[in-house]
Design an enzyme around this catalytic site. Sequence first.
Site, mmCIF file in Angstrom:
data_model
loop_
_atom_site.group_PDB
_atom_site.id
_atom_site.type_symbol
_atom_site.label_atom_id
_atom_site.label_comp_id
_atom_site.label_asym_id
_atom_site.label_seq_id
_atom_site.Cartn_x
_atom_site.Cartn_y
_atom_site.Cartn_z
ATOM 1 N N CYS A 192 -0.541 4.039 2.096
ATOM 2 C CA CYS A 192 -0.332 3.893 3.538
ATOM 3 C C CYS A 192 1.100 4.220 3.938
ATOM 4 O O CYS A 192 1.345 4.899 4.933
ATOM 5 C CB CYS A 192 -0.633 2.460 3.973
ATOM 6 S SG CYS A 192 -2.123 1.756 3.273
ATOM 7 N N ASP A 193 2.074 3.700 3.170
ATOM 8 C CA ASP A 193 3.462 3.727 3.612
ATOM 9 C C ASP A 193 4.384 4.581 2.747
ATOM 10 O O ASP A 193 5.569 4.729 3.061
ATOM 11 C CB ASP A 193 4.015 2.295 3.629
ATOM 12 C CG ASP A 193 3.186 1.379 4.514
ATOM 13 O OD1 ASP A 193 2.768 1.842 5.589
ATOM 14 O OD2 ASP A 193 2.963 0.217 4.129
ATOM 15 N N CYS A 201 0.834 -1.204 0.000
ATOM 16 C CA CYS A 201 0.000 0.000 0.000
ATOM 17 C C CYS A 201 0.867 1.253 0.000
ATOM 18 O O CYS A 201 1.347 1.689 1.057
ATOM 19 C CB CYS A 201 -0.933 -0.004 1.208
ATOM 20 S SG CYS A 201 -2.027 1.441 1.290
#
Length: 268
Positions: free
Chosen positions: A139-140, A136
Amino acid sequence: MSYSHHKLIILGSGPAGCTAAIYAARSGLHPLMLQGNQPGGQLTITTEVENYPGFSKPVLGGTLMMEMMSQALHYGTAVDYHHIVSADLSRRPFTLTSEDGTGYTCDSLIIAAGASAKMTGLPGEKEYMGMGVSACATCDGFFFKNTPVCVLGGGNTAVEEALYPFQYMFKVTAVRLKRNTGEQQMLEINAVFIAIGHQPNTSLFKGQLDMDSTGYIQTVKGSTLTSVPGVFAAGDVQDSVYRQAVTAAGSGCMSAIDCERFLSQQDL
């Protein structure tokens, strides 16, 4: 084994599941929501959400899901944290069993279990997950800005991941590439993002519901009705095209309305 019976069970607690719960609870169906092994769904592992209607400023994905869950609870939704591992949809009431042996029966079922990122199975993928390997970028990605990274994949998902801005912090140092000629090359990078698509969390119902070739539950056009009367599908389990929080929430609303109509026709 003893089973607790419910008029409606909702599998999943992401945008589709929570919205279905809100509408079903307000209709007096007293739904039970089974959160599974990822309470709140995929949004809980994202950072800021900028495109959900009703929020003029970005909202953390986890915060958004906490608000949805609170709204569902406010109207009387019951919540259980068990993860279902087997289901029998061959007759009503439907039967569900969790991984610890807890059993449930229900007159109707809304499947809103979402989807999961596909993994490659390459060596080191699991070992370095969260330490330079991620599925992701949203997300990261902020950890890897201005550093060399590698995106695995060649479809739309891979392009979207590659365009996401990255920041700092790394654990992965390189990947080994093997060309069609057999030649191998080491590529020094700081992160690997797996972007080969998603798979719906529907394996539990394989052979019991009509699905397409990739496992997405097929629904009657313009509705959330599945091939089994009394079973409805909402969100990413039946949507291979849009896969957005807002479309998932919309289909969650549809599933609750479809379910209420079905139960009314069955005098339940």
